[in-house]
Each structure stands twice: as structure tokens, then as C-alpha cells.
Design an enzyme around this catalytic site. Structure first.
Site, mmCIF file in Angstrom:
data_model
loop_
_atom_site.group_PDB
_atom_site.id
_atom_site.type_symbol
_atom_site.label_atom_id
_atom_site.label_comp_id
_atom_site.label_asym_id
_atom_site.label_seq_id
_atom_site.Cartn_x
_atom_site.Cartn_y
_atom_site.Cartn_z
ATOM 1 N N LYS A 65 53.936 -48.623 41.273
ATOM 2 C CA LYS A 65 54.664 -49.884 41.096
ATOM 3 C C LYS A 65 56.073 -49.541 40.642
ATOM 4 O O LYS A 65 56.297 -48.547 39.944
ATOM 5 C CB LYS A 65 53.965 -50.783 40.062
ATOM 6 C CG LYS A 65 53.999 -50.257 38.641
ATOM 7 C CD LYS A 65 53.279 -51.197 37.690
ATOM 8 C CE LYS A 65 53.356 -50.648 36.257
ATOM 9 N NZ LYS A 65 52.552 -51.392 35.312
ATOM 10 N N LYS A 72 78.971 -54.542 19.621
ATOM 11 C CA LYS A 72 79.007 -56.002 19.773
ATOM 12 C C LYS A 72 80.173 -56.589 18.988
ATOM 13 O O LYS A 72 80.923 -57.430 19.497
ATOM 14 C CB LYS A 72 77.689 -56.614 19.293
ATOM 15 C CG LYS A 72 76.484 -56.323 20.173
ATOM 16 C CD LYS A 72 75.258 -57.085 19.671
ATOM 17 C CE LYS A 72 74.058 -56.865 20.565
ATOM 18 N NZ LYS A 72 72.891 -57.689 20.171
ATOM 19 N N ASP A 79 73.523 -62.916 22.165
ATOM 20 C CA ASP A 79 72.455 -61.922 22.263
ATOM 21 C C ASP A 79 71.476 -62.377 23.338
ATOM 22 O O ASP A 79 71.500 -63.536 23.769
ATOM 23 C CB ASP A 79 71.758 -61.803 20.904
ATOM 24 C CG ASP A 79 70.624 -60.810 20.919
ATOM 25 O OD1 ASP A 79 70.779 -59.739 21.523
ATOM 26 O OD2 ASP A 79 69.569 -61.113 20.333
ATOM 27 N N ARG A 87 72.771 -52.185 26.511
ATOM 28 C CA ARG A 87 72.583 -50.930 25.766
ATOM 29 C C ARG A 87 73.664 -50.771 24.697
ATOM 30 O O ARG A 87 74.217 -49.697 24.490
ATOM 31 C CB ARG A 87 72.597 -49.734 26.709
ATOM 32 C CG ARG A 87 71.551 -49.740 27.784
ATOM 33 C CD ARG A 87 70.152 -49.862 27.238
ATOM 34 N NE ARG A 87 69.385 -48.647 27.308
ATOM 35 C CZ ARG A 87 68.236 -48.458 26.687
ATOM 36 N NH1 ARG A 87 67.743 -49.406 25.931
ATOM 37 N NH2 ARG A 87 67.577 -47.352 26.796
ATOM 38 N N ASP A 114 72.675 -58.516 15.353
ATOM 39 C CA ASP A 114 73.713 -59.470 15.746
ATOM 40 C C ASP A 114 74.628 -59.841 14.578
ATOM 41 O O ASP A 114 75.599 -60.578 14.779
ATOM 42 C CB ASP A 114 73.073 -60.756 16.298
ATOM 43 C CG ASP A 114 72.150 -60.478 17.466
ATOM 44 O OD1 ASP A 114 72.543 -59.688 18.338
ATOM 45 O OD2 ASP A 114 71.038 -61.033 17.497
#
EC number: 7.6.2.1
Length: 1183
Positions: A583, A818, A416, A812, A842
């Protein structure tokens, strides 16, 4: 550094990207069409009809009733345990049993008990953690008043009150909040890894209830919504209330795992509870993890079983032949038992008798020893003071004791980002203003100038400065105080161009509530340098500039978006000048600059390159003074575009482009997304150990890529980084194949070995061999594209492309994605994987990987509770793998190879003896020697080797990560090594039988008496065996400690002591049937033939081992041999430390732009929805 955009596909940003990312199958769609969740607020009786689960969670595997059957089922998945159970049943049959039944049942019970107790302790810890979560306090609206209750008692349909900085109890529909328009700010780091604030808004019909308990108690709305699922950004349903229906979407739902921020209180209606919440739906299932060596042991047990069966069959045939040809004549002396009617029947019984006699080829003590070794190596991890994190007073923890040697075989690490690699802290580090850099820098020789506390800038002159802010370049303060106009404009731009909301909870203490940590760091920096942003309204921004209060009229906010990669504000100054401040990403702003800024732009770009090489996140800052007439024309166009209902985003972007041009460059900022200590060094070290690191993050692409460079996962000297950004299946496939064509063109040819293999339509999944690319590459893929790439027909393309890259960044991502990526590598690469993370998002990948590591970080303990190992800092991972993992693997391999060898040598003596005893299943050794051989005589030396062996110390293990390679290739113990152990054992057993046999055959004592009796022969064989295996373990030991010496030589002395005791007159006279070797030891040990036999046998057994150990590094060297030679050379010839210098790599520059901001806050600010009714100018009164 080159970026390779293999396909240009910029998809517009919208809040439903996760929805598109996860495609459902047709079966799921049909099922969801039929199902829906129905609930009614404040009506438990109605909701109980649907039997929704309660809000308790369960991460444990067992309970009081199912522990015994489930645990035994898992343990008997080890074939060895099943083998010993069968052996036990055989020993209960008196006709074939030559050994007592308790010699098997007691060790088996001990093994099962030790493992069961260990599993029970681990599961009790999970039960305690579950109880800790389930017993948290929550405020529930019951019978018209707020009552404090426990999380576990929350039910679907309840209305609960949530307060600032508290986690959300369940998935709830937002009803009202303390903020205007029912807005609620949340942090979702536990769900998607993003630390920037997100905004949710209450349902319009209920937002007016606020905290009126009477109205909330009377609320009886009915919700119909979709069934529980794992899609974080998908929620649809309707709320029926007072005869009207209201559509519900994800913006109304607060998910379990979120944390309420900047919102004093809010009320929500519970929709999903417990295991139905989206957080738990993404957590994955707890599985029983077993190491590769465990799987190998199962295979080897089958091999041993087959070898054992073959030997028993051969010996039973020999027995049948002997009985038919010669045994008949011994009937008068050795009559058959009444149940034996023929030589065939006798052979059958002898087959099973030998099966019992030879069972010590895989003794039950093997598994007892394995559990002890794993437990000991787990304690080494727990006791490692260099993995103890003092700030939290928290040591490293091995939460499971079954995976230690697996730590020495890891090839892929899935990490992660937020909270694992980084500390979730943004620091204003450097800046470039008008071509001059400020902040920490390098001297003329390229040496890094160390920071000193004495060099820290003193901001005491600024009463509103943040005391936690640190800066070390005093020249910037001097430039501000000298009122340098460009420096002044630079900080003015940063103090105005943002969406930060100020709060003054305590008078005189200004707190910034930033939607992203980047903006918080920039506004805090400007505050310290004298430009204090203190308040805002929908029309004005108040800034205290060097002690003077100035109010700027806010004319427009040109909001940030992923496509624009910039934001601007247009303000009217107190001097009636209309100014645009902007910016954004340097690659974007540079193209919008006025031609007069060309030379300054080139200088600033060089500074940005320096910032990027240091891993800093950069933004370019510019301004433009607008003509009033031009602005009036433009603002009308802006209003028309804003009010249009069709294609509003595109029209606004075109209007923005009209005014965001011909900008005057001011400079650039460099923010450090503060990495955890030692992260880059750890990544480099693990890379040298041939461990590939993939970053799996829920964060934005720019942020994740920037961190990848900071961590040295990506390097500027790479040949390219591929960006996979396709929005459909065909595009993703094209991008993956284009990347693979550049890395290895022949991989697309039909003649490629893998492609040839695929044409045979092999059974999926199969092991994919490593493919060597023609350079060094990286891969970046978003969760949107990953959804297509993980489909069955594309996942193999993704795997081949990704595995050729040095580093991979997936951004993303959902928690489920995962876990899918980890599972993909596990299925096809057949290598050991490790996942490391710190948040609830996770948990899925931690459970999916072979080894799960939890970081005890800022995001709570969710990942830790589901992990196999835990600690507080990422850089501890290199000690876990390269020190503890490598040692554990080496020790386990030495243990197994030696253990199999010594038991083959011990057991196969019976095989040779069978040819001299009529294949009668008579044992060579005394029954007590058989009992004590593995239990006492050889147990301590092998445990000493397995617990204290170190081929090199921890310093060399970390200095030479190449030493880790044998574990990845499983060189030290595999099927080939097992065959070597078998052959070594066969040879030694041959020597151990025939040398003593030749020694005692027709031999006489000095007094003329015969010594060729069975008992003397047995003592000589077993004594020689103990000597041989003891010397063998001494040869295998490279790290001698006092404990090793005591265990090794002490066990040898213990053998002789027990031998003399068992053959003593006292025991043999008291229990003649049990101790029958009366005086044999004393007589045998006094004979010179015995000692000559012992020396000769030991020498003959040692010659092959010593010869092989000497010749192997010379004739068949492996890489680790060369490394060990270098270490030995360095010990004799130490080299001076190398001086590190800054290296600037040539090539195309890369942008270090990263801005974790979300579109939409500009509109919220100008609408006034973020403002409370209280005054916003308290800070002025504090001056």
C-alpha cells in the site's frame, strides 16, 4: 490541478532534520563550546552548586513588588498619559493655572486605575494557570522509595517515574521502562503537531534496572551535555557510569510536553527543568500588545500637541501685542500682578494658561471611554451563545480587552493544523475495489445523498467489531459476505500490511496501538468487515478472517520511508503461497502495476480524483504472488543488503524495487482526516474577506497539503502550487525566484519598483506593498528549506513570493520557525496578523502575532493560557473577525471621529473668544459646564453609539465578508479622517461662536433690557453646542435601540435639568462664589433670540455633514458602499437559495496521498523488541 516542482530535490529522511533546519550563528557555537551542563543522578547537593532553575514555569508578567512600576511604565508609553501628567504639573502652578488641579488628577488616576486593575486581573489568571501546572503531582525517587510531590519541586538530577497517558514533567533522560529493551512510546502533538506515536529507547546500561528501586537509588551516573537550547531534535552528551562513558542522543531524551503512550511506566533522569526545557525555550517572550489605533493615537496626540502649541503661541503673541498697544490703558482697572514686569512676561504666562484652557482638545475622558468600550465589546464575545461549545460547556473568552478593534483589521491568519483545523480523528470513509466505489456518494444529478442513521451498517454479526466504527454502504458488507475474491484480498492486504501492535487490556476488548492514526483507521475498518488482526510475533501474524483463525508467516517487512512512499509485507499463507501485499501513494503504486491492470488503473485513478476533490486521504492497494524460487533468491539479496554497513539505505531500496513490481491492483482507500465542523466554509468566507491563511504545521508535507485542499486553502482550479524543497541556500533562492518569475515575471526586472527601491539600500525592514500575480497560486515549503529562507539575505525573497500566493503551507516546522514566519510578515507587511493554535508548539507564534487565539482542544490548554482570545472550534473565528471584530472596529472609529470632533468644536470656541477678550485666557463657558461636558453631558450618547452601533446585523456581516475590507485598509479612522474631524470641528466652533455673538450683540429683551452680557452669551453658546453635538451623533447612528434613544435624548434633557439646578436661586445664594450664574438660565431660555440662534446654528452645522454623507457614496464610492446597496436591495427583493452542485474541474490530477507514518517500525517489529513475554493469542480464546 498542476503541481509545479520548481526544483527536484529529494533529500533522504533521517531523524536529524530539525538539527539541520536550525543553523546557529558563530557566536552561539563559540558560546556552546565553552558551556556544558554537568549533573549527577540522585545528588541534589552536587547539582545545587550549579544553581539550575527549579521546575516551575512563569507565564505571568508581574509580581506583587514590580506590578506598580512596570504597569505604570507600560501605561505611560501612551503619549496621552504622559501629556496629562505634564498638564497636571502645570496646573499646580497658580500663576498660570486657570483650572483646578483636581480636574486632571482625578480622571488620570481613574484611567490608570481601571487599566491597572484590568491588567492585574489578567495577570492573576496567568498566575493561577501557572500554579495549576506547577502543582501537578509527580512521582520522585527519594531515599530509596517513590514519593508523590509537585512538579515545581523537581530538580535537576532527580529520578522520576512517569506513567501511561501522563505528560512528561521535565526534559528527562530515559533510564528504563516497562517495555522490552527499554522502549517507550510517546506522543509529541504538543511539540511538533504530530499525532503518530514515536519510540524512545533507554540507555543500554540502565535499561536492565527496570523498576528496581534499589538499583535506581544507587545509580550515581554523571551526565555532561549541551546547555539549554530550543532545538527540539538536538541533544548530545555523555553518561559516565561505573568507569565507562556512553554517548547520548535525542532518542534517549523525553521532552516536557510529550505524553507517555502504551507504556505502563518508565523512569527518567531529569536533565533540564522549568524555563530551561526545550518546550519553554520555544515559548517566546510575553510582550505588551498594543493596537494599530493605539499607535495612531500616539501620533495624533503629537499632532494635537503641536496644534495646541501653535495656537497657544499665536494667542500669546496676540496677548503681547494687545498688552503693548491697548492693555496699558486698562492698568487702572486691571493692574498687573506683582510678578508681571512686562508684556513679554505676561505673554509667556498666558501661553501656559491657554495650554491648560485648550487641553480639552484631547481630554482624559477619551481614554476612560476607550477602556469602557473595549471592555463592553469583550463581554459581547464572552456572551456570544453562537460561540459557546456545548460538548465542553465552554464559552468563547476574550482573555484581553485591549485588542478588540484589531480583530476588525486582520489580513493574515497563521493557523496550526493538528487540533486546530482537524480533530485528530481518522475515519475510513470510502474505498474503491476492483473498479467499484463503496461508501457515501452522489446521485445521478450530482446531488449529495444525505446520511441517515437508518442506513448505518449493522456489524452485530461480528463479535470483535469496534462499536465506534460507522459505515453507510451495505453493499460492501454484502460483497465481503459473498466472498468476492478481490474484495477478500483487499481487506486481507489491509489486515496484514501494517505495523500496528494489538493489546487486550480487558479480556474480550481488542485495542490497537497504531504508530499512525491512518493505520489505526484502516486496521479498525478491516476488523469491522470481518478481517480481525488479533496478534503478531516477529515471525507470524494472526488474523481472524470471517470467524476463522488463520496464521500467516511473516517473511519480510519492506518498511515505509518518505522517499519510497509505500510499505509492503511478504507473508506465507496457510496454503503455502508466498504473497506480497503493498500500500502506498497512488503516484508510486501506479507505476509499479502489471500492464494488465491498465484499464482498472485508469478507473481507480478517476475514483481517486473524486476522493481527492472531497479532501480525503488516499492510498492505493496492490498485491503480487511470488514464485518461491524467485523469492529465495531475493531474500538472500535482502539479507546481504541488511547486513551491510556502508550505504545500507540505498542498497535496501534497490532490493525492494526488484520485488515491488508487476503488482496486481486491488483498489484504493479513502480516509477522512476529520476536519473540525465548518472549517472549509470558514476558510472560504475569510478568503472572500481578503484574509490570507497560512498553515504552519510540524506535520509531514503530504498530510499538510492534503488538509490544505480539504480546507479549501488550496483549490484544484489553481494555476499551480509551488514546492520549495531545496537543501541549500542557492537552491532555495533559485526555487523562490522561479516561482516569482512564473507569478509575476516583471518582479525580477531592474525596472520593478520594489527592486528600484532596494537599490537605494533602504533601512530594513520597510513596508512592502502588495504585488498582484498573474493567476492563482499556492506555496508549500518545508522546515528544512525554511531554515535557509528565513536567513537575512533570503527572507525578503521568501516574503515576496509567499505574499503573492493565495495560500501558503509551511510543514515540518519547529515552534521557533512558526514565530519567525509570523514576525517576518509583521515586520515587512505592516499589517495585522493573527495566529491560532491549540498546542504548546503554537505558543511562540501566538505571542509573536498581533492577536493570538487559542483553541481549547485535545492538546491541552497551553496555547489557550498564552492567547488573547480563546474558543473551542476553528469556525468560530469567522464570527470573531467578521462580526465582533468588524463591529468593534466600526464602533471604535465612529467613537474616535465623533469624540475628536465634539471636543474640537467645544475647545476651539475659546480660540475665537480670545480675539474679543484681550487674549486673556478667559473661558467662554461656566466652569461647571467645562467639568460636566465630557463627564456627563456627552458621555452617554457616545457610549451608546460605541456599544450598540451595528451598520448591518450579524447575518449580513457573514453573508458579505467584503464588508470587512475597510478595517484592513483602515478607512474609517486614519490621519486623513482626523484632519476631517479637525476641519469639521473648526467650522462648527466658528458657527457656535459667531452666530450667538451676532445674536446677543446689541440685543434687547422684550422689556427693553440688554441681554448682551457674558453670562447670557455663555449659556447660549453652551446650549447651542449641546444641541449640535447631540444632533450630530443622531446622524451618525444607524442602529437605534431603546438604550440609544434613552442615552441620546435623555442626555439632552439631563443637560437642561442640571443647567436649571446650577442657576437656581438656592445654590447661587448658598454658594455665591461657586455658583455665580444666578437666574441666567431662566432668563436666557425664555428669550426667542436664544431659540432662533439655536435652530440657526444647528442647521448651519448640519448642512456640511448631511451634504457630505449624501455626496460621498455618489462621487467617491468605496467597495463597501456597493455591498451595502446590495444588502438594501436584497432586503427589498429576496432571492431564492442557490442549489449547490458538484463541480468536477478539468486539468491534471493531483495525488491525495497522505500517510503520517514514520520509518523504522518495521525493523522494530521483526526484531521482537516490541513484544512482551505474555501470550498474544488471548483473542482466539475469546471466540
Amino acid at each position: 490541478m498542476k503541481y509545479i516542482n520548481v526544483f527536484v530535490s529529494e533529500s533522504p529522511w533521517d531523524c536529524s532534520w530539525y538539527c539541520c533546519a536550525m543553523h546557529e550563528t558563530q557566536n552561539e557555537n563559540k558560546q556552546n563550546e565553552k558551556e556544558e551542563r554537568i549533573l549527577q543522578a540522585n545528588n541534589r547537593n552536587f547539582n545545587s552548586l550549579f544553581e539550575y532553575p527549579d521546575n516551575s514555569i512563569k507565564t505571568s508578567k508581574y509580581n506583587f513588588f514590580n506590578f506598580l512600576p512596570m504597569n505604570l511604565f507600560e501605561q505611560f508609553q501612551r503619549l496621552a498619559n504622559a501629556y496629562f501628567l505634564i498638564l497636571l504639573f502645570l496646573q499646580l502652578i497658580p500663576q498660570i493655572s486657570s483650572l483646578a488641579w483636581y480636574t486632571t488628577v482625578i480622571p488620570l488616576i481613574v484611567v490608570l486605575s481601571i487599566t491597572g486593575v484590568k491588567d492585574a486581573i489578567d495577570d492573576v489568571k496567568r498566575h493561577r494557570s501557572d500554579q495549576q501546572v506547577n502543582n501537578r503531582s509527580v512521582l520522585i525517587l527519594m531515599n530509596g522509595r517513590i514519593e508523590e510531590n509537585k512538579w515545581r519541586n523537581v530538580q535537576v538530577g532527580d529520578i522520576i517515574k512517569l506513567e501511561s497517558d501522563h505528560p512528561v514533567t521535565a526534559d528527562v533522560l530515559l533510564l528504563s521502562s516497562s517495555e522490552p529493551y527499554g522502549l517507550t512510546y510517546i506522543e509529541t502533538a504538543d511539540l511538533d503537531g504530530e499525532t503518530n506515536l514515536k519510540v524512545k529507547q533507554a540507555v543500554s546500561v540502565t535499561s536492565g534496572m527496570e523498576d528496581n528501586l534499589e538499583l535506581l537509588s544507587a545509580f550515581n551516573g554523571e551526565v555532561r551535555c549541551e546547555p539549554p537550547n530550543n532545538k527540539l531534535d538536538r541533544f548530545s552528551g555523555t553518561l559516565s557510569y561505573l568507569g565507562n562513558s556512553y554517548l547520548l542522543d535525542p532518542e534517549r531524551l523525553l521532552l516536557r510536553g510529550c505524553v507517555i503512550k502504551n507504556t505502563e511506566w518508565c523512569y527518567g533522569l531529569v536533565i533540564y527543568t522549568g524555563q530551561d526545557t526545550k518546550l519553554m525555550q520555544n515559548s517566546g517572550r510575553s510582550t505588551f500588545k498594543r493596537t494599530h489605533i493605539d499607535h495612531l493615537m500616539n501620533v495624533l496626540v503629537v499632532w494635537v500637541f503641536m496644534i495646541l502649541g501653535g495656537m497657544c503661541f499665536l494667542l500669546s503673541i496676540g496677548h503681547g501685542i494687545w498688552e503693548s498697544s491697548r492693555g496699558y490703558y486698562f492698568q487702572a482697572f486691571l493692574p498687573w500682578e506683582h510678578y508681571i514686569t512686562s508684556s513679554v512676561m505676561s505673554s509667556t504666562l498666558v501661553f501656559w494658561s491657554y495650554f491648560i484652557v485648550l487641553n480639552t482638545m484631547v481630554p482624559i475622558s477619551l481614554y476612560v471611554s476607550v477602556e469602557i468600550i473595549r471592555l463592553g465589546n469583550s463581554y459581547y464575545i464572552n456572551w456570544d451563545r453562537k460561540m459557546f461549545y456545548a460538548p465542553k460547556n465552554m464559552p468563547a473568552q476574550a482573555r484581553t480587552t485591549t485588542l478588540n478593534e484589531e480583530l476588525g483589521q486582520v489580513e493574515y491568519v497563521f493557523s496550526d493544523k493538528t487540533g486546530t483545523l482537524t480533530e485528530n480523528v481518522m475515519i475510513f470513509k470510502k474505498c474503491s475495489i476492483n473498479g467499484k466505489t463503496y461508501g457515501h456518494s452522489y446521485d445521478d444529478n450530482g446531488q449529495c445523498v444525505p446520511k441517515s442513521p437508518n442506513d448505518k451498517v449493522d456489524f452485530s454479526y461480528n463479535r470483535l467489531a469496534d462499536p465506534k466504527f460507522s459505515f453507510y454502504d451495505k453493499t460492501l458488507v454484502e460483497a465481503v459476505k459473498s466472498e468476492d475474491p478481490l474484495v477478500y484480498l483487499f481487506f486481507l492486504c489491509l489486515s496484514l500490511c501494517h505495523t500496528v501492535i494489538p493489546e487486550e487490556k480487558v479480556e474480550g476488548e481488542l485495542v490497537y496501538q497504531a504508530q499512525s492514526p491512518d493505520e489505526g483507521a484502516l486496521v479498525t475498518a478491516t476488523r469491522n468487515f470481518g478481517f480481525v488482526f488479533c496478534s503478531r510475533t516477529p515471525e507470524t501474524i494472526t488474523v481472524i478472517e470471517m470467524g476463522k483463525i488463520r496464521i500467516y508467516r511473516l517473511l519480510a517487512i519492506l518498511d515505509f520511508s518518505n522517499e519510497r512512499k509505500r510499505m509492503s509485507v511478504i507473508v506465507r499463507t496457510p496454503e503455502d503461497r508466498v504473497m506480497l501485499f503493498c500500500k502506498g501513494a497512488d503516484t508510486i503504486i501506479y507505476e509499479l502495476l502489471h500492464p494488465s491492470c491498465a484499464s482498472l488503473g485508469d478507473v481507480t485513478m478517476d475514483h481517486l480524483d473524486d476522493f481527492a476533490s472531497e479532501g480525503l486521504r488516499t492510498l492505493m492497494v496492490a498485491y503480487r504472488e511470488l514464485d518461491k524460487a524467485f523469492f529465495q533468491t531475493w531474500i538472500k539479496k535482502h539479507g546481504e543488503a541488511w547486513l551491510t554497513l556502508e550505504d545500507r539505505e540505498r542498497k535496501l531500496a534497490l532490493v525492494y524495487e526488484e520485488i515491488e513490481r508487476d503488482l496486481m491492483l486491488l483498489g484504493a482507500t479513502a480516509i477522512e482526516d476529520k476536519l473540525q465542523s465548518g472549517v472549509p466554509e470558514t476558510v472560504v468566507t475569510l478568503s472572500k474577506a481578503k484574509i490570507k491563511i497560512w498553515v504552519l504545521s510540524g506535520d509531514k508535507q503530504e498530510t499538510a497539503v492534503n488538509i490544505a485542499y480539504s480546507c479549501r486553502i488550496f483549490k484544484d482550479e489553481m494555476d499551480g502550487v509551488f514546492m520549495v524543497e531545496g537543501t541549500d541556500r542557492e537552491t532555495v533562492l533559485e526555487e523562490l525566484r522561479t516561482a516569482r518569475k512564473k507569478m509575476r515575471p516583471e518582479s525580477l526586472l531592474e525596472s520593478d519598483p520594489i527592486n528600484i527601491y532596494l537599490t537605494r539600500k533602504p533601512k530594513m525592514p520597510f513596508k512592502v506593498l502588495d504585488e498582484v500575480p498573474n493567476g492563482s497560486y499556492g506555496l508549500v515549503i518545508s522546515g528544512y528549506s525554511l531554515a535557509y529562507a528565513l536567513e537575512k539575505n533570503l527572507e525578503f525573497e521568501l516574503l515576496r513570493t509567499a505574499c503573492m500566493c493565495k495560500g501558503v503551507v509551511c510543514c515540518r516546522m519547529t515552534p521557533l520557525q512558526k514565530a519567525q514566519v509570523v514576525d517576518l510578515v509583521k515586520r515587512y507587511k505592516k499589517v495585522v496578523t493573527l495566529a491560532i493554535g491549540d498546542g504548546a508548539n503554537d505558543i511562540g507564534m501566538i505571542k509573536a502575532a498581533h492577536i493570538g487565539v487559542g483553541i481549547s482542544g485535545r492538546e491541552g490548554m497551553q496555547a489557550t493560557l498564552s492567547s488573547d482570545f480563546s474558543f473551542c472550534q476553528f469556525h468560530y473565528l469567522q464570527r470573531l473577525l467578521l462580526v465582533h471584530g468588524r463591529w468593534s472596529y466600526n464602533r471604535m472609529c465612529k467613537f474616535l471621529s465623533y469624540f475628536f470632533y465634539k471636543n474640537f468644536a467645544f475647545t476651539l470656541v475659546h480660540f475665537w473668544y480670545a480675539f474679543f477678550n484681550g487674549f486673556s485666557a478667559q473661558t467662554v463657558y461656566d466652569i461647571w459646564f467645562i467639568t460636566f461636558y465630557n463627564l456627563i453631558y456627552t458621555s452617554l450618547p457616545v457610549l451608546g453609539l460605541s456599544l450598540f452601533e451595528k451598520d448591518v446585523n450579524e447575518t449580513w456581516s457573514l453573508c458579505y465578508p467584503e464588508l470587512y475590507e475597510p478595517g484592513q485598509q483602515n478607512l474609517y479612522f486614519n490621519k486623513k479622517e482626523f484632519v476631517k474631524c479637525l476641519l469639521h470641528g473648526i467650522y462648527n466652533s466658528f458657527v457656535l461662536f459667531f452666530v450667538p455673538m451676532a445674536t446677543v450683540f446689541n440685543s434687547e429683551r422684550s422689556d427693553g433690557k440688554d441681554i448682551s452680557d457674558f453670562q447670557s452669551f455663555s449659556i447660549i453658546v453652551q446650549t447651542t453646542l449641546i444641541w449640535v453635538v447631540t444632533v450630530q451623533i443622531a446622524l451618525r447612528t444607524t442602529s437605534w435601540t431603546m438604550i440609544n434613544h434613552a442615552f441620546t435624548w435623555g442626555s439632552l434633557g439631563l443637560y437642561f435639568g442640571i443647567l436649571l439646578l446650577l442657576c437656581s436661586d438656592g445654590l447661587c445664594l448658598m454658594y455665591p462664589s461657586t455658583f455665580s450664574f444666578l437666574g441666567v438660565a431662566r432668563n436666557s431660555l425664555s428669550q426667542p433670540q436664544m431659540w432662533l440662534c439655536l435652530i440657526l446654528s444647528t442647521v448651519l452645522c448640519m448642512i456640511p455633514s448631511i451634504g457630505y454623507n449624501f455626496l460621498r457614496p455618489l462621487l467617491w464610492p468605496i467597495n463597501v458602499d456597493k455591498v451595502l446597496n446590495r444588502i438594501h436591495f436584497c432586503l427589498k427583493h429576496p432571492t431564492p437559495p442557490q442549489i449547490k452542485i458538484k463541480i468536477k474541474h478539468s486539468g491534471l490530477r493531483r495525488s491525495a496521498y497522505a500517510f503520517s507514518h514514520k520509518q523504522g517500525f518495521g525493523a522494530l517489529i521483526t526484531s521482537g523488541k516490541t513484544l512482551k513475554s505474555s501470550a498474544f493469542l488471548k483473542s482466539k480464546r475469546s471466540l
